[in-house]
Design a protein around this motif. Structure first.
Motif, PDB file in Angstrom:
ATOM      1  N   ARG A  55      -0.338  -3.745   3.790  1.00 29.22           N
ATOM      2  CA  ARG A  55      -1.513  -3.336   4.212  1.00 29.22           C
ATOM      3  C   ARG A  55      -1.530  -3.635   5.700  1.00 29.22           C
TER       4      ARG A  55
ATOM      5  N   VAL B  39       0.786  -1.201   0.069  1.00 30.91           N
ATOM      6  CA  VAL B  39      -0.011   0.089  -0.115  1.00 30.91           C
ATOM      7  C   VAL B  39       0.996   1.302   0.045  1.00 30.91           C
ATOM      8  N   GLN B  40       2.028   1.056   0.037  1.00 32.16           N
ATOM      9  CA  GLN B  40       3.052   2.305   0.263  1.00 32.16           C
ATOM     10  C   GLN B  40       4.335   1.873  -0.364  1.00 32.16           C
TER      11      GLN B  40
ATOM     12  N   THR C 246       4.733   7.206  -2.180  1.00 33.31           N
ATOM     13  CA  THR C 246       3.713   7.305  -3.022  1.00 33.31           C
ATOM     14  C   THR C 246       2.836   5.972  -3.058  1.00 33.31           C
ATOM     15  N   THR C 247       1.577   5.634  -3.386  1.00 30.47           N
ATOM     16  CA  THR C 247       1.158   4.567  -3.368  1.00 30.47           C
ATOM     17  C   THR C 247       0.977   3.832  -4.706  1.00 30.47           C
TER      18      THR C 247
END
Length: 594
Positions: A417, A379-380, A393-394
């Motif tokens: 996550r 997620v990152q 950023t994603t």
């Protein structure tokens, strides 16, 4: 209490690597090395050529260390033997323990796969019993593990499966004689009519020993029934025994647990009881609980309602099916202790020749998270650059501009996550000069009108009279300019586009693309040609040798029709940087040929 982030083991039913737990040999017992192939052993010969040879030579207290390979099974007719496997040890037929004395036998880190049309994977028919640990047992059509004798039987941290529709992954069956007991801990079962089943013996016996079945941290979710205890088979002719007492704690048993108490008059012992603690899950959404129930993966998924809902029973296994710690509460329900595996970061530089002053694209799409298919996923993306700047950023790709040429680096850390971060990965590279040459067009001037012909008048006297003649010659069209670059200019590239025609008395001026999406470019070999506007034709100017100002020149070798033109100049320096640092102000000139 907070749950530490620990590395999750492989989800396939493979043996976990680890140090062999070699039990000390009894006095006078022998330690054997067993390898695939033929060859008897025994006495002074401690090298066995197969598991069947080992079984034939076995005496109470003997230790058999198996080297990786594929083996036939065997019948160990004495108790008290120890079989130590290792990753890569596979037995492809039944392993039987029929010893009546000598103590409990032990087998660890062995994969047993019985692929025949009939046949149990592991069969215990001797009173000495078996302690089976850290293994995999599969039968294609019969019980995975079948226990009919012994009070010291244990199945610990083992994956057990059957493909037989009427079979049990694990079955304990009462028969004539003493009571039977089986302890199952930190184990996964699947397939067949029941994951774990306890049954009194079929009709025809007058006496059958009682069964005690103890289950802690069991996952029995891939069978028609999770847990079954059934004493109904011992009705006709049975005068004593046949009772079953089972307990199930901190477990998952789907789709149900079942017991049968026929209550035959005069046989009070012929009963079946199953005690299930309050924490155990006997119903629920498999897709929300397991990693991939549809695919046969019954380990827990991220966010499973079974996580953190269990306790610890004194003396039970301190590790789960994968060897992960579960020594202190809260524990997870079932055989698997959920441990989130941190994601893995991968990083690449997309540019073939990264340059200072230009965007360098970094690609992290190769990064992965083991749980991405079932509730996890990255997620990152955390980026750190050698110029001290950074960003989060994603998405997996970013572009960053470095100001200075030379050595540079970028680092990527990805976060899943569940909040677990990968180990950072770094890519290093060399930034080339990213500033292209400055190129100025000196000739022609911007908006200059140039006649295509030179007219020369000549006057001479003929017979006493002056006569004037006019001669027209085609003008050579010459372009020229200056260039400079700290690394030196390697080439000057030009494009010449005809942008419009000149009006006549009967027509209006037209753009070269007025009636078409194609443009007219000058081709040194063919003159003006029409082609896609996005594909201009490049031609190279001549750099004037020994010029301190970077002079360049180009003489047009083909006749040009009259009209409006646009000349564009770009440079390529000796490091390969291309473009024009002077921009359109210096590098673009419009002129008209009349």
């Amino acid at each position: 209490m907070s749950r530490p982030v620990r590395r999750r083991r492989t989800l396939s039913i493979a043996l976990a690597a680890g140090t062999l737990l070699i039990a000390p040999a009894a006095a006078g017992a022998a330690t054997y090395t067993v390898s695939p192939g033929g060859g008897a052993c025994g006495g002074a010969d401690t090298t066995c050529g197969g598991l069947d040879s080992a079984a034939a030579a076995a005496a109470a207290g003997d230790v058999f260390n198996l080297t990786p390979g594929i083996y036939l099974g065997g019948n160990f007719a004495v108790g008290g033997v120890t079989i130590n496997g290792a990753p890569g040890v596979l037995v492809n037929s039944t392993v039987q323990f029929s010893g009546a004395s000598g103590g409990v036998s032990k087998m660890s880190k062995v994969a047993v796969v019985q692929a025949a049309s009939t046949g149990t994977g592991v069969l215990v028919t001797g009173a000495s019993g078996l302690e089976l640990s850290d293994g995999v047992v599969i039968s294609a059509n019969d019980d995975g593990i079948h226990v009919s004798e012994g009070t010291a039987n244990k199945i610990l941290r083992t994956v057990v499966a059957t493909g037989g529709a009427q079979a049990s992954a694990i079955r304990v069956q009462s028969g004539p004689g003493a009571a039977k007991q089986l302890l199952v801990e930190s184990t996964l079962t699947s397939g067949g009519a029941q994951g774990i089943g306890a049954f009194s013996k079929a009709a025809g016996l007058t006496s059958a020993g009682a069964i005690t079945l103890i289950m802690h941290h069991v996952t029995a979710a891939g069978s028609t029934n999770g847990i079954v205890v059934d004493s109904s088979q011992g009705v006709a002719g049975l005068t004593s025994g046949g009772s079953i007492a089972a307990t199930l704690t901190d477990s998952i048993a789907f789709p149900n647990v079942a017991k049968n108490q026929p209550g035959v008059l005069g046989i009070a012992a012929n009963t079946a009881t199953l005690t299930v603690d309050a924490q155990t899950l006997v119903s629920g959404d498999k897709a929300a609980i397991f990693a991939d129930a549809a695919g046969g993966n019954y380990r827990l998924r991220p966010g499973s309602p079974a996580i953190g809902q269990g306790s610890v029973t004194a003396g039970e296994s301190a590790t789960d099916i994968d060897g992960d710690d579960r020594s202190a509460p809260p524990t997870d329900l079932g055989g698997d202790e959920y441990v989130n595996a941190p994601p893995v970061a991968k990083l690449a530089v997309a540019n073939k020749t990264p340059r200072a002053g230009q965007q360098v694209v970094f690609d992290g799409t190769g990064s992965s998270d083991r749980e991405s298919a079932y509730g996890g996923g990255i997620v990152q993306y955390q980026w750190l650059y050698s110029d001290g700047k950074g960003e989060t950023t994603t998405g997996p790709s970013v572009a960053h501009t470095f100001d200075k040429e030379g050595a540079a680096a970028a680092q990527l850390t990805v976060v899943d996550r569940q909040g677990a971060a990968s180990a950072p990965v770094t890519v290093t590279f060399q930034l080339l000069d990213g500033t292209p040459p400055t190129v100025a067009i000196v000739k022609p001037k911007n908006n200059q009108k140039i006649s295509r012909y030179i007219t020369k008048k000549t006057t001479r006297t003929v017979n006493g009279k002056k006569k004037t003649t006019t001669k027209r010659t085609r003008r050579k069209i010459v372009f020229g300019g200056l260039s400079r670059d700290t690394n030196g200019v390697a080439q000057i590239a030009l494009t010449l586009e005809k942008t419009g025609s000149l009006p006549t008395s009967k027509t209006k001026a037209k753009s070269s693309a007025a009636t078409s999406k194609r443009c007219i470019f000058y081709d040194p070999k063919r003159g003006n040609v029409r082609r896609s506007c996005g594909k201009p034709i490049l031609f190279l100017a001549r750099l004037v040798k020994d010029s301190k100002t970077g002079e360049w020149t180009y003489t047009v070798g083909r006749n040009l029709s009259k009209g409006r033109y646009k000349l564009t100049a770009v440079g390529i320096d000796k490091s390969g940087a291309s473009g024009n640092a002077g921009g359109t102000k210096l590098g673009v000139v419009k002129f008209t040929l009349t």
